[in-house]
Design a protein around this motif. Structure first.
Motif, PDB file in Angstrom:
ATOM      1  N   VAL A  68       0.823  -1.209   0.000  1.00  0.00           N
ATOM      2  CA  VAL A  68       0.000   0.000   0.000  1.00  0.00           C
ATOM      3  C   VAL A  68       0.859   1.261   0.000  1.00  0.00           C
ATOM      4  N   ASP A  69       1.843   1.333   0.884  1.00  0.00           N
ATOM      5  CA  ASP A  69       2.705   2.518   0.910  1.00  0.00           C
ATOM      6  C   ASP A  69       3.447   2.692  -0.410  1.00  0.00           C
ATOM      7  N   TYR A  70       3.854   1.576  -0.994  1.00  0.00           N
ATOM      8  CA  TYR A  70       4.594   1.628  -2.266  1.00  0.00           C
ATOM      9  C   TYR A  70       3.761   2.315  -3.343  1.00  0.00           C
ATOM     10  N   PHE A  71       2.519   1.884  -3.514  1.00  0.00           N
ATOM     11  CA  PHE A  71       1.682   2.467  -4.566  1.00  0.00           C
ATOM     12  C   PHE A  71       1.134   3.836  -4.159  1.00  0.00           C
ATOM     13  N   ALA A  72       0.875   4.036  -2.874  1.00  0.00           N
ATOM     14  CA  ALA A  72       0.396   5.342  -2.433  1.00  0.00           C
ATOM     15  C   ALA A  72       1.441   6.421  -2.705  1.00  0.00           C
ATOM     16  N   GLU A  73       2.707   6.091  -2.502  1.00  0.00           N
ATOM     17  CA  GLU A  73       3.779   7.047  -2.771  1.00  0.00           C
ATOM     18  C   GLU A  73       3.813   7.431  -4.247  1.00  0.00           C
ATOM     19  N   ARG A  74       3.407   6.505  -5.101  1.00  0.00           N
ATOM     20  CA  ARG A  74       3.386   6.757  -6.544  1.00  0.00           C
ATOM     21  C   ARG A  74       2.030   7.295  -7.021  1.00  0.00           C
ATOM     22  N   HIS A  75       1.113   7.503  -6.067  1.00  0.00           N
ATOM     23  CA  HIS A  75      -0.246   7.980  -6.386  1.00  0.00           C
ATOM     24  C   HIS A  75      -0.906   7.074  -7.422  1.00  0.00           C
ATOM     25  N   SER A  76      -0.701   5.768  -7.250  1.00  0.00           N
ATOM     26  CA  SER A  76      -1.156   4.815  -8.246  1.00  0.00           C
ATOM     27  C   SER A  76      -2.137   3.817  -7.656  1.00  0.00           C
ATOM     28  N   PRO A  77      -3.202   3.494  -8.388  1.00  0.00           N
ATOM     29  CA  PRO A  77      -4.098   2.424  -7.948  1.00  0.00           C
ATOM     30  C   PRO A  77      -3.455   1.059  -8.172  1.00  0.00           C
ATOM     31  N   PHE A  78      -4.000   0.054  -7.497  1.00  0.00           N
ATOM     32  CA  PHE A  78      -3.588  -1.325  -7.732  1.00  0.00           C
ATOM     33  C   PHE A  78      -4.715  -2.247  -7.282  1.00  0.00           C
ATOM     34  N   SER A  79      -4.616  -3.496  -7.702  1.00  0.00           N
ATOM     35  CA  SER A  79      -5.571  -4.501  -7.248  1.00  0.00           C
ATOM     36  C   SER A  79      -4.814  -5.610  -6.516  1.00  0.00           C
TER      37      SER A  79
END
Length: 286
Positions: A68-79
């Motif tokens: 979560v932190d990884y993608f949140a830092e990139r402002h990116s969604p994921f599944s």
């Protein structure tokens, strides 16, 4: 073949391999793994192509730091796709702003047991996607299935990129477009992993769903699988869509739950709420 945990593993391995393969086409060498978690980063702002596959019940703290932190830092969604039999803690995931999606049923079959319908629909022309313009048209149809404009735009961007690659670069994909009375209205894709062929992207434009288009696409893909060298076929299917698959020779082998994270819902609050404990062990194992 005994349909048990081993058969569900076929589904999960195909899903893992496909997630890493798609992400790598857009953003090479950005798939990372720790025990029980595979994280793929396509470099796109897309939950469709940024996928995390879970094969065990990871602690919420590990999910937060590694995913979560990884993608949140990139402002990116994921599944997040959870394949283990033991469920994740939905309440803990909700606190991480991961929204649970409707469950999917994992299906598996021995190819030699499949019995496709040999009757063909003359109104539906199904063609293999090979030319650049067909790849783009395929992406446009997949994008049309999205309710989010950002997701749709990112999907189109991915398939535009794919259209510019030599065909051998994406040779494990066999994409199909179904044309009804000359109009492209349906998609389907077979993905080849080491031990199975996976069915993906079976989708039809809503206004053409009463014409048997989806069933015709499915039957054509089953016929291709039967004539392949693979021993097993796998799929993830909606709970209300199982009958067609069961009638063709597939078996239900378990459930896969999925969750979606969108940064506008969770990024800022996660940065404020992140615990101060040291996560160096989690990061080192990636």
């Amino acid at each position: 073949m005994k349909y048990s945990l081993s058969a569900k593993n076929l589904v999960c391995r195909n899903l893992e391999t496909k997630a890493g393969y798609f992400a790598g086409l857009a953003n090479p060498n950005q798939t990372k793994e720790i025990t029980g978690l595979l994280r793929t980063d396509s470099g796109l702002l897309s939950a469709h192509f940024n996928q995390v596959i879970s094969n065990s019940v990871a602690q919420p703290r590990i999910l937060q730091r590694f995913v979560v932190d990884y993608f949140a830092e990139r402002h990116s969604p994921f599944s997040l796709w959870h394949c283990a039999s033991k469920p994740l803690d939905d309440e803990a995931l909700a606190a991480l702003h991961l929204v649970r999606q409707p469950p999917l049923i994992a299906m598996a079959a021995e190819v030699k047991q499949l019995a496709p319908d040999e009757k063909r629909d003359d109104k539906l022309a199904i063609k293999n996607v090979a030319r650049a313009e067909d790849v783009i048209a395929y992406g446009d149809l997949i994008a049309a299935a999205q309710s989010c404009n950002l997701e749709a735009a990112q999907i189109k961007k991915f398939y535009k990129h794919l259209s510019e690659l030599p065909e051998h670069k994406y040779s494990r994909l066999k994409m199909h477009i179904g044309e009804f009375e000359g109009k492209a209205v349906a998609t389907g894709c077979l993905f080849s992993s080491a031990d199975a062929l996976g069915f993906y992207d079976l989708w039809t434009l809503p206004e053409y769903r009463e014409h048997g288009v989806g069933s015709a696409m499915f039957q054509q893909m089953v016929r291709e699988v039967v004539n392949s060298h693979h021993k097993h076929a796998v799929a993830l299917v909606g709970e209300d869509q199982q009958d067609l698959w069961l009638d063709t020779g597939f078996y239900a082998v378990g459930e896969v739950t999925s969750y979606v994270f969108t940064p506008e819902r969770g990024a800022s609050s996660l940065q404020q709420d992140a615990p101060n404990d040291d996560a160096s062990d989690d990061r080192a194992s990636a």
